[in-house]
Design a protein around this motif. Structure first.
Motif, PDB file in Angstrom:
ATOM      1  N   GLY A  87      14.987  41.629  39.669  1.00 34.65           N
ATOM      2  CA  GLY A  87      14.956  40.219  39.214  1.00 34.65           C
ATOM      3  C   GLY A  87      15.221  40.115  37.706  1.00 34.65           C
ATOM      4  O   GLY A  87      14.824  40.993  36.937  1.00 34.65           O
ATOM      5  N   TRP A  88      15.993  39.070  37.295  1.00 30.20           N
ATOM      6  CA  TRP A  88      16.348  38.907  35.879  1.00 30.20           C
ATOM      7  C   TRP A  88      15.155  38.454  35.074  1.00 30.20           C
ATOM      8  O   TRP A  88      14.350  37.662  35.519  1.00 30.20           O
ATOM      9  N   SER A  89      15.171  38.943  33.854  1.00 30.09           N
ATOM     10  CA  SER A  89      14.188  38.417  32.894  1.00 30.09           C
ATOM     11  C   SER A  89      14.789  37.143  32.242  1.00 30.09           C
ATOM     12  O   SER A  89      15.940  36.804  32.487  1.00 30.09           O
ATOM     13  N   ALA A  90      14.037  36.494  31.429  1.00 34.14           N
ATOM     14  CA  ALA A  90      14.572  35.307  30.729  1.00 34.14           C
ATOM     15  C   ALA A  90      15.587  35.739  29.682  1.00 34.14           C
ATOM     16  O   ALA A  90      15.526  36.844  29.144  1.00 34.14           O
ATOM     17  N   TRP A  91      16.554  34.827  29.385  1.00 32.75           N
ATOM     18  CA  TRP A  91      17.572  35.113  28.361  1.00 32.75           C
ATOM     19  C   TRP A  91      16.905  35.215  26.998  1.00 32.75           C
ATOM     20  O   TRP A  91      15.977  34.490  26.678  1.00 32.75           O
ATOM     21  N   THR A  92      17.435  36.088  26.191  1.00 31.76           N
ATOM     22  CA  THR A  92      16.964  36.127  24.794  1.00 31.76           C
ATOM     23  C   THR A  92      17.604  34.984  24.021  1.00 31.76           C
ATOM     24  O   THR A  92      18.533  34.329  24.503  1.00 31.76           O
ATOM     25  N   SER A  93      17.107  34.722  22.840  1.00 33.37           N
ATOM     26  CA  SER A  93      17.713  33.663  21.994  1.00 33.37           C
ATOM     27  C   SER A  93      19.082  34.108  21.529  1.00 33.37           C
ATOM     28  O   SER A  93      19.362  35.307  21.391  1.00 33.37           O
ATOM     29  N   TRP A  94      19.936  33.076  21.256  1.00 33.49           N
ATOM     30  CA  TRP A  94      21.271  33.394  20.739  1.00 33.49           C
ATOM     31  C   TRP A  94      21.140  34.030  19.367  1.00 33.49           C
ATOM     32  O   TRP A  94      20.260  33.723  18.587  1.00 33.49           O
ATOM     33  N   SER A 116      28.855  29.883   7.838  1.00 28.93           N
ATOM     34  CA  SER A 116      28.434  28.493   7.644  1.00 28.93           C
ATOM     35  C   SER A 116      29.584  27.533   7.806  1.00 28.93           C
ATOM     36  O   SER A 116      29.406  26.335   7.987  1.00 28.93           O
ATOM     37  N   CYS A 117      30.743  28.036   7.668  1.00 27.06           N
ATOM     38  CA  CYS A 117      31.922  27.187   7.835  1.00 27.06           C
ATOM     39  C   CYS A 117      32.950  28.040   8.557  1.00 27.06           C
ATOM     40  O   CYS A 117      33.178  29.208   8.221  1.00 27.06           O
ATOM     41  N   GLY A 118      33.509  27.548   9.450  1.00 26.08           N
ATOM     42  CA  GLY A 118      34.458  28.296  10.272  1.00 26.08           C
ATOM     43  C   GLY A 118      33.866  28.631  11.635  1.00 26.08           C
ATOM     44  O   GLY A 118      32.751  28.236  11.946  1.00 26.08           O
ATOM     45  N   LEU A 119      34.595  29.344  12.346  1.00 26.75           N
ATOM     46  CA  LEU A 119      34.159  29.711  13.699  1.00 26.75           C
ATOM     47  C   LEU A 119      33.695  31.185  13.709  1.00 26.75           C
ATOM     48  O   LEU A 119      34.284  32.018  13.015  1.00 26.75           O
ATOM     49  N   ALA A 120      32.692  31.450  14.546  1.00 29.86           N
ATOM     50  CA  ALA A 120      32.180  32.842  14.687  1.00 29.86           C
ATOM     51  C   ALA A 120      31.645  33.065  16.140  1.00 29.86           C
ATOM     52  O   ALA A 120      31.595  32.126  16.924  1.00 29.86           O
ATOM     53  N   ILE A 121      31.224  34.323  16.390  1.00 24.11           N
ATOM     54  CA  ILE A 121      30.744  34.707  17.746  1.00 24.11           C
ATOM     55  C   ILE A 121      29.244  34.959  17.675  1.00 24.11           C
ATOM     56  O   ILE A 121      28.745  35.659  16.787  1.00 24.11           O
ATOM     57  N   VAL A 122      28.527  34.385  18.684  1.00 30.52           N
ATOM     58  CA  VAL A 122      27.100  34.660  18.870  1.00 30.52           C
ATOM     59  C   VAL A 122      26.899  35.190  20.318  1.00 30.52           C
ATOM     60  O   VAL A 122      27.771  35.006  21.164  1.00 30.52           O
ATOM     61  N   SER A 123      25.737  35.847  20.580  1.00 33.59           N
ATOM     62  CA  SER A 123      25.474  36.405  21.941  1.00 33.59           C
ATOM     63  C   SER A 123      23.995  36.345  22.272  1.00 33.59           C
ATOM     64  O   SER A 123      23.170  36.167  21.396  1.00 33.59           O
ATOM     65  N   ARG A 124      23.744  36.547  23.596  1.00 33.58           N
ATOM     66  CA  ARG A 124      22.354  36.675  24.089  1.00 33.58           C
ATOM     67  C   ARG A 124      22.338  37.622  25.308  1.00 33.58           C
ATOM     68  O   ARG A 124      23.354  37.810  25.952  1.00 33.58           O
TER      69      ARG A 124
END
Length: 602
Positions: free
Chosen positions: A531-538, A544-552
């Motif tokens: 069974g899956w655990s809960a997702w971690t925070s992103w 601060s300006c522009g685009l970037a990648i985040v994950s969880r």
């Protein structure tokens, strides 16, 4: 009264004379017992007690019993193996005329019933000079001149000694309790009158005799002299006894007459009729290992009578003439062959010339003088037939026929009993009190030696009747196989049995114990799906300006898959974009708040 032991034994042989019925029991006191109404057994004789003079019955030698009601047949029979070598003297006696240096005695032994081990022992009997000295016997064994053979059933004398002759003798005897193997010392032994008259079937006598020395021929009135040293060497201690015997071994007529004692020769001045015949010289002397004087040698003489002539005065043609049956000048007389000259015999009779006369002999199976009569002999009545005891004798003209009786097969001379069933035995007893049981009876097929078979069964069965049923206790059947477990993992299984092998009946006891058994299934962990655990925070947006990648991320550990359970379906990692394009950054008046756009990442 007989004067010597020799006289006793000669009297014994006399009573067993060939002219008598040798199978008869010698019972001189029989009439005494009959008059006193004492009825002896057929295998017993009447005897007189020497002390009380009372008469009583005594079983024959070898038989056991009281002599009146019972005389038990001995289990042994001693018979001579080679009867043709023996003269017909008497029961259990073999007379051997010695012509060769080696003499062989043979006996055979038969038994009946279950008997203990036995052995045949041989003895030599030494006749003593009575009444001064005793007689003796010595048990024989293998020596340089005596050889035993065939397990004691044969004895061979490799050389003949002077003291081997009559009235010394040998005998073979069956002993239930044999003596040691080595020859025993001589022992005092006298043959009793009872033994002489009725020899035992457990003993067989062998008597040696030599050819007589012929003297003459003499006429009545002639003188004859016999001087023993001419025929036999004597010692200074020898004692010579002269006896007159009607014929060798005194098997005919009365007992022998003692003529003279203690003389080396005898002389008869004028022969009479009774002086012709046999005269025996008995030499007694001392012998090694024997304390008394016993017989050491003997010589038998035959004083022959001239029956061809009669003389009155001198023997010349004027004083002598030939008797009928002879012819000649009176001095020389020769036998006339009456058969060649013609006789008055019956046509069916045979003429036989004899010295001085002739005989007319009837054909075999007939009896008579051959001159007047030849009458058929009824061998069946006379007892001269050779039919088997299990056969019937049928007289025929000049002969007889033998026919086996019913129940026997054979030629009448040899009859064998047919094989027949014995009567059925009694039924066996029913020992059971309930249930089922058979009774049995058996029979036996007799006389297998006949080679025949009995037809039918040798055993018979029939059930015992009216037996109630026996109580039967119940017994469990075998356990059934174990059932399936109630769960795929862990759980309980069971097996059962029934009381039907057999089931209780007739008041029998029921089965004792469990009908059902339970058992835990084999213990193993059950499968657990993941069974899956809960997702971690992103993760924070790195710009601060522009685009970037985040994950969880999330873990398949709530719970983790175990024991073959399924793993979690789906993804455990996701990515997203954050920030704004650079062209919009100048328009932002407020602090930056990223906007995340989710994108699962494998």
């Amino acid at each position: 009264m007989l004067s010597t032991l020799l006289d006793f034994f000669l009297f014994f042989l006399l009573r067993l004379a060939a002219t008598q019925n040798l199978s008869k029991i010698q019972d001189p006191y029989k009439q005494e017992c009959v008059e006193r109404q004492i009825h002896c057994h057929q295998k017993a004789v009447c005897q007189q007690d020497e002390l009380t003079l009372d008469f009583y019955c005594r079983c024959l030698p070898g038989y056991r019993g009281d002599g009146i009601r019972i005389c038990q047949d001995p289990v042994f029979r001693v018979t001579v193996s080679n009867a043709s070598a023996c003269d017909d003297v008497g029961v259990q006696v073999c007379h051997l005329m010695v012509t060769e240096p080696n003499v062989t005695f043979n006996v055979s032994v038969s038994t009946s019933g279950n008997v203990p081990p036995y052995i045949v022992q041989w003895y030599k009997f030494y006749s003593g000079q009575s009444p001064q000295f005793n007689s003796y016997r010595r048990r024989l064994g293998d020596t340089l001149r005596v050889v035993m053979g065939h397990h004691g059933l044969a004895l061979t004398l490799l050389s003949i000694k002077e003291d081997d002759f009559y009235p010394n003798l040998f005998w073979a005897e069956v002993r239930l309790h044999p003596s040691p193997d080595k020859p025993a010392k001589a022992e005092v032994y006298d043959l009793t009158v009872f033994e002489m008259l009725n020899p035992s079937s457990l003993r067989y006598y062998f008597v040696l005799d030599s050819r007589p020395i012929e003297l003459g021929e003499f006429l009545e009135g002639d003188a004859v002299a016999i001087y023993l040293p001419q025929y036999l060497q004597l010692s200074p201690s020898s004692f010579v006894q002269w006896t007159k015997e009607p014929r060798p071994m005194a098997v005919l007529g009365s007992s022998p007459v003692v003529l003279v004692d203690a003389t080396e020769g005898i002389e008869i001045g004028s022969l009479k009729e009774q002086d012709f015949g046999y005269i025996r010289a008995l030499v007694y002397d001392f012998s090694p290992d024997l304390p008394g004087r016993v017989l050491v040698a003997q010589r038998l003489f035959l004083v022959k009578k001239d029956i061809s002539k009669t003389c009155v005065g001198n023997r010349n043609a004027a004083n002598c003439y030939c008797k009928p049956g002879f012819e000649g000048n009176g001095v020389h007389c020769v036998d006339v062959d009456e058969c060649a000259d013609g006789t008055s015999c019956l046509p069916e009779a045979e003429c036989v010339n004899i010295y001085g006369s002739y005989l007319c002999r009837c054909p075999e199976g007939f009896e008579g003088d051959g001159r007047v009569t030849c009458i058929d002999v009824d061998e069946c009545i006379k007892g001269s037939h050779s039919c088997n005891r299990d056969a019937v004798c049928l007289n025929t003209l000049g002969s007889y026929d033998c026919m086996c009786q019913s129940g026997f097969v054979g030629d009448g001379i040899h009859c064998r009993a047919k094989s027949t069933w014995t009567p059925w035995s009694p039924w066996s007893v029913c020992s059971a009190t309930c249930g089922f049981q058979n009774r049995i009876r058996i029979r036996r097929c007799t006389h297998p030696e006949s080679g025949m078979r009995c037809v039918g069964p040798s055993a018979d069965l029939k059930p015992c009747l009216d037996l109630p049923s026996c109580p039967v206790d119940g017994h469990w059947s075998e356990w059934s196989p174990w059932s399936m477990c109630t769960e795929t993992c862990a759980g309980v299984k069971e097996r059962i049995r029934t009381c039907d092998s057999p089931g209780p009946s007739g008041g029998g006891k029921p089965c004792q114990g469990e009908k059902v058994q339970f058992a835990m299934c084999e213990s193993k962990p059950c499968p657990v799906d993941g069974g899956w655990s809960a997702w971690t925070s992103w993760t924070p947006c790195p710009v601060s300006c522009g685009l970037a990648i985040v994950s969880r991320t999330r873990q398949c550990n709530v719970p983790a898959p175990k024991h073959g359970g399924k793993t979690c379906s789906g993804h455990g990692y996701e990515e997203g974009s954050c920030g704004f394009p650079a062209a919009f950054c100048q328009y932002l008046t407020k602090p930056y708040e990223s906007t995340i756009s989710r994108k699962p990442v494998d």
